[in-house]
Write an enzyme that holds these catalytic residues in place. Structure first.
Site, PDB file in Angstrom:
ATOM      1  N   HIS A   1      -2.215  -0.344   6.465  1.00 41.63           N
ATOM      2  CA  HIS A   1      -2.066   0.982   6.187  1.00 41.63           C
ATOM      3  C   HIS A   1      -2.101   1.864   6.352  1.00 41.63           C
ATOM      4  CE1 HIS A   1      -5.875   1.617   4.014  1.00 41.63           C
ATOM      5  NE2 HIS A   1      -5.318  -0.255   3.467  1.00 41.63           N
TER       6      HIS A   1
ATOM      7  N   HIS B   1      -6.104   1.341   8.757  1.00 42.45           N
ATOM      8  CA  HIS B   1      -6.430   0.104   9.226  1.00 42.45           C
ATOM      9  C   HIS B   1      -5.793   1.292  10.632  1.00 42.45           C
ATOM     10  CE1 HIS B   1      -4.274  -2.227   5.612  1.00 42.45           C
ATOM     11  NE2 HIS B   1      -6.481  -2.918   5.684  1.00 42.45           N
TER      12      HIS B   1
ATOM     13  N   CYS C   1     -17.197 -10.018  -6.551  1.00 44.34           N
ATOM     14  CA  CYS C   1     -15.756  -9.599  -6.337  1.00 44.34           C
ATOM     15  C   CYS C   1     -15.124 -10.236  -4.953  1.00 44.34           C
ATOM     16  CB  CYS C   1     -16.273  -8.507  -6.049  1.00 44.34           C
ATOM     17  SG  CYS C   1     -14.432  -7.429  -6.106  1.00 44.34           S
TER      18      CYS C   1
ATOM     19  N   CYS D   1     -13.197  -8.645  -2.460  1.00 48.38           N
ATOM     20  CA  CYS D   1     -14.412  -8.063  -1.157  1.00 48.38           C
ATOM     21  C   CYS D   1     -14.954  -9.139  -1.202  1.00 48.38           C
ATOM     22  CB  CYS D   1     -16.099  -7.598  -2.028  1.00 48.38           C
ATOM     23  SG  CYS D   1     -15.443  -5.853  -2.329  1.00 48.38           S
TER      24      CYS D   1
ATOM     25  N   CYS E   1     -17.482  -3.357 -10.254  1.00 44.80           N
ATOM     26  CA  CYS E   1     -16.634  -4.235  -8.265  1.00 44.80           C
ATOM     27  C   CYS E   1     -16.299  -1.888  -8.598  1.00 44.80           C
ATOM     28  CB  CYS E   1     -15.647  -4.821  -7.753  1.00 44.80           C
ATOM     29  SG  CYS E   1     -15.758  -4.187  -6.183  1.00 44.80           S
TER      30      CYS E   1
ATOM     31  N   HIS F   1     -13.443  -2.081  -5.717  1.00 44.87           N
ATOM     32  CA  HIS F   1     -12.360  -2.617  -6.219  1.00 44.87           C
ATOM     33  C   HIS F   1     -11.860  -1.931  -7.943  1.00 44.87           C
ATOM     34  CE1 HIS F   1     -12.431  -4.340  -2.786  1.00 44.87           C
ATOM     35  NE2 HIS F   1     -11.371  -4.529  -2.546  1.00 44.87           N
TER      36      HIS F   1
ATOM     37  N   LYS G   1     -10.262   6.571  -1.674  1.00 46.90           N
ATOM     38  CA  LYS G   1     -10.649   5.898  -0.094  1.00 46.90           C
ATOM     39  C   LYS G   1      -8.455   5.017  -0.962  1.00 46.90           C
ATOM     40  CE  LYS G   1     -11.402   1.715   1.965  1.00 46.90           C
ATOM     41  NZ  LYS G   1     -11.399   0.249   1.885  1.00 46.90           N
TER      42      LYS G   1
ATOM     43  N   LYS H   1      -4.672  -0.770  -0.808  1.00 47.21           N
ATOM     44  CA  LYS H   1      -3.688  -1.505  -1.169  1.00 47.21           C
ATOM     45  C   LYS H   1      -4.035  -1.590  -3.003  1.00 47.21           C
ATOM     46  CE  LYS H   1      -0.570  -4.840  -1.119  1.00 47.21           C
ATOM     47  NZ  LYS H   1       0.502  -5.661  -2.908  1.00 47.21           N
TER      48      LYS H   1
HETATM   49  N1  MSP Z   1     -11.567  -8.524   7.086  1.00 43.36           N
HETATM   50  C1  MSP Z   1     -12.670  -7.633   6.898  1.00 43.36           C
HETATM   51  C2  MSP Z   1     -13.489  -6.852   7.860  1.00 43.36           C
HETATM   52  C3  MSP Z   1     -14.090  -7.838   8.509  1.00 43.36           C
HETATM   53  S1  MSP Z   1     -14.694  -8.179  10.521  1.00 43.36           S
HETATM   54  C4  MSP Z   1     -15.434  -8.825  10.980  1.00 43.36           C
HETATM   55  C5  MSP Z   1     -11.891  -5.875   5.733  1.00 43.36           C
HETATM   56  N2  MSP Z   1     -10.538  -5.548   5.954  1.00 43.36           N
HETATM   57  S2  MSP Z   1      -9.645  -5.055   5.669  1.00 43.36           S
HETATM   58  O1  MSP Z   1      -8.639  -5.538   5.736  1.00 43.36           O
HETATM   59  O2  MSP Z   1     -10.306  -4.489   4.308  1.00 43.36           O
HETATM   60  O3  MSP Z   1     -10.394  -3.668   6.431  1.00 43.36           O
HETATM   61  C6  MSP Z   1     -11.702  -3.078   6.784  1.00 43.36           C
HETATM   62  C7  MSP Z   1     -11.271  -1.089   7.963  1.00 43.36           C
HETATM   63  O4  MSP Z   1     -10.202  -1.494   7.490  1.00 43.36           O
HETATM   64  C8  MSP Z   1     -12.539  -0.617   7.076  1.00 43.36           C
HETATM   65  O5  MSP Z   1     -13.442  -0.654   8.064  1.00 43.36           O
HETATM   66  C9  MSP Z   1     -11.953   0.652   7.460  1.00 43.36           C
HETATM   67  O6  MSP Z   1     -12.074   0.407   8.938  1.00 43.36           O
HETATM   68  C10 MSP Z   1     -10.476  -0.019   7.468  1.00 43.36           C
HETATM   69  N3  MSP Z   1      -9.980   0.880   6.362  1.00 43.36           N
HETATM   70  C11 MSP Z   1      -9.441   0.415   5.354  1.00 43.36           C
HETATM   71  N4  MSP Z   1      -9.242   1.654   4.303  1.00 43.36           N
HETATM   72  C12 MSP Z   1      -9.228   2.874   4.779  1.00 43.36           C
HETATM   73  C13 MSP Z   1      -9.262   4.302   4.466  1.00 43.36           C
HETATM   74  N5  MSP Z   1      -8.832   4.422   3.489  1.00 43.36           N
HETATM   75  N6  MSP Z   1      -9.975   5.067   5.584  1.00 43.36           N
HETATM   76  C14 MSP Z   1     -10.309   4.902   6.444  1.00 43.36           C
HETATM   77  N7  MSP Z   1     -10.579   3.709   7.358  1.00 43.36           N
HETATM   78  C15 MSP Z   1     -10.764   2.342   6.366  1.00 43.36           C
HETATM   79  O7  MSP Z   1     -12.655  -5.351   5.160  1.00 43.36           O
END
Ligand code: MSP
Length: 502
Positions: free
Chosen positions: A17, A20, A125, A128, A143, A146, A295, A298
């Site tokens: 999304h 990411h 969690c 997480c 959490c 979430h 935020k 998903k």
């Molecule tokens: N897999 C772990 C990270 C491991 S790094 C060694 C994780 N993954 S995640 O898919 O949840 O994505 C995390 C990252 O996606 C966040 O730290 C951020 O960089 C980005 N984002 C996910 N949702 C976001 C928003 N709504 N806004 C901005 N960035 C966001 O955590």
């Protein structure tokens, strides 16, 4: 100099999304900018595929974790070219080459005496994939991220002696105030450390979907340790037959969202110290993109689809909007209406229109040749130092401030067109020199601005620079020159057409 920049690796139990895309585009802007400056750049992104959340999602769908990971990792990987992200490698943590290297590093941590076997009990969690400390637990043991109930879990785990790194981490934060940027996040991580560090669980015994602990193969590594090490392991096998670790380690900058600060600013440097590896030079922590104040994620189901936005408006517009609407580092709201407003008023009317009117006037008044005249010193003064300012801001990952500095000059140029009114000058042969100077200045300004904007909007700036007959995008070309270059220009379709026309 080498410049190694990383994004977090994304969980494969969700669809890609905008959140990411956001971090990944930011890393790409920095990577492209540093390539312009002649640095040897390596941009890494990828997927985090092990752990309980993935195993659970696979079970719900009736597939194996590897099948789920293959399917969803492919979606993340396909997103990169669509976002025009110029990553040098895409790491998947289910790659056996990653697993082998995780085992080698962790064996060293173990041999160095930083692990022990113990019993863990706590609130966990599953989304997480993290045990929560007391002040991280929401109302009624939920959490806070979430909004789901936490599980009370107890098991025998290998532990990492994080507490032994209390003092080294305090020293790190005392000596390197820019280790974590911006300062609010530095302070947050620093405060967490000063509360006193407790040892953390390093392995899970119940789970099989992960990297086996080499000295106790009944356990797999807790997913966060496996995941963090991707930044290091990737360099060993990203370039076939060529280990580039020595060239690129340590990272110049690692971009993360604020949700994963503790892992990156506390666990990660401690783990590297335990393994005897150099620490990254900087971590940059950005905020959340919010929709309706929450935020995007998903699990909350309020996802703005980057694919749809790109299809309707183009990738460059999405890339631009992300850093224009929300100051990079802070939280901010994004919306379809906000996006459409900036597309029309800034991209189409300001930059796009500046480009098309400049080219149209050169075609009309000077037969399509940029005058070889000297450029206007007044406009030159407004550009003086802009390249250095942008470089300095991007050295600190200030993506929005750098973009703003560039955009002020886009607006300045539009005012310049109005001030000079070339259509009036064109009517008076006595003003031919002034018209030459005006058109040479505008062409040069549009060119220099496009070089600076190139990392943000690679494709529309390249189209424009090609039409100007000056395709160079290296950073030396970002300087506003004292002379028009005197070459022929080509045709240019609107860079940001009205959406209905698409
Ligand atoms: N897999 C772990 C990270 C491991 S790094 C060694 C994780 N993954 S995640 O898919 O949840 O994505 C995390 C990252 O996606 C966040 O730290 C951020 O960089 C980005 N984002 C996910 N949702 C976001 C928003 N709504 N806004 C901005 N960035 C966001 O955590």
């Amino acid at each position: 100099m080498s410049y190694y920049v990383t994004t977090p690796i994304y969980y494969v139990n969700a669809q890609p999304h905008l959140g990411h895309a956001y971090t990944t585009i930011a890393a790409d802007v920095l990577a492209r900018h540093m390539r312009q400056r002649g640095e040897e750049v390596f941009l890494l992104t990828g997927t985090d595929e092990h752990g309980e959340p993935v195993a659970q999602a696979a079970e719900r769908e009736g597939v194996t974790p590897k099948q789920l990971a293959d399917r969803n990792a492919a979606r993340f990987e396909a997103l990169m070219p669509q976002l025009e992200v110029s990553n040098d490698f895409f790491i998947r943590t289910s790659d056996p080459r990653h697993g082998e290297r995780v085992q080698a590093v962790m064996q060293r941590v173990h041999d160095n005496g930083h692990t022990y076997l113990g019993t863990y009990e706590g609130w966990y969690c599953p989304r997480c994939a993290d045990f929560k400390t007391e002040n991280e637990i929401g109302p009624e043991n939920t959490c806070p991220i979430h909004k789901i109930p936490l599980d009370r879990e107890q098991e025998e785990n290998w532990f990492f002696r994080l507490s032994a790194f209390q003092e080294p981490l305090e020293r790190l934060f005392a000596e390197r105030p820019d280790f974590v940027m911006p300062p609010t996040r530095f302070n947050e991580a620093h405060a967490f450390i000063r509360q006193g560090l407790r040892d953390v669980s390093l392995s899970r015994a119940k789970l099989t979907w992960g990297v086996p602990v080499p000295w106790d193969p009944g356990h797999v590594f807790y997913v966060w340790f496996d995941a963090l090490l991707n930044y290091y392991t990737a360099l060993g096998f990203a370039r076939d037959g060529d280990d580039v670790t020595d060239t690129f380690w340590p990272p110049a900058i690692q971009l993360i969202g604020k949700d994963i600060l503790k892992f990156h600013a506390v666990y990660w440097p401690a783990l590297l110290m335990a393994a005897g590896l150099e620490l990254p030079r900087h971590l940059f922590v950005h905020g959340y993109l919010l929709m309706d104040g929450e935020k995007m994620s998903k699990s909350l189901g309020n996802v703005l689809d980057p694919f749809e936005v790109m299809e309707r408006f183009g990738t460059d517009a999405l890339r631009y909007y992300c850093f224009r609407e929300v100051s990079f580092g802070q939280d901010g709201s994004v919306s379809t209406t906000g996006f459409e407003a900036r597309y029309a008023s800034e991209l189409a009317n300001e930059y796009g229109n500046l480009a098309s009117r400049t080219l149209a006037m050169i075609a009309r008044y000077r037969d399509g040749n940029v005058p070889q005249a000297a450029t206007d010193a007044v406009l030159a003064a407004d550009f003086d130092g802009l390249d250095a300012e942008v470089a300095a801001l991007l050295d600190g990952a200030e993506l929005s401030q750098a973009l703003d500095a560039i955009w002020q000059r886009v607006r300045r140029c539009n005012r310049y067109v109005e001030e000079r009114a070339p259509w009036v000058l064109a009517k008076d042969p006595a003003q031919a020199d002034v018209l030459d100077e005006t058109l040479a200045s505008l062409a040069e300004a549009v060119r220099a601005l496009s070089v600076l904007l190139h990392p943000y909007m690679p494709s529309s700036t390249a189209t424009l620079l090609d039409a100007l007959g000056r395709p160079a995008v290296d950073f030396a070309a970002a300087r506003y020159a004292p002379h028009g270059w005197g070459g022929a220009i080509g045709p240019l379709e609107p860079l940001f057409p009205k959406v209905a026309e698409r």
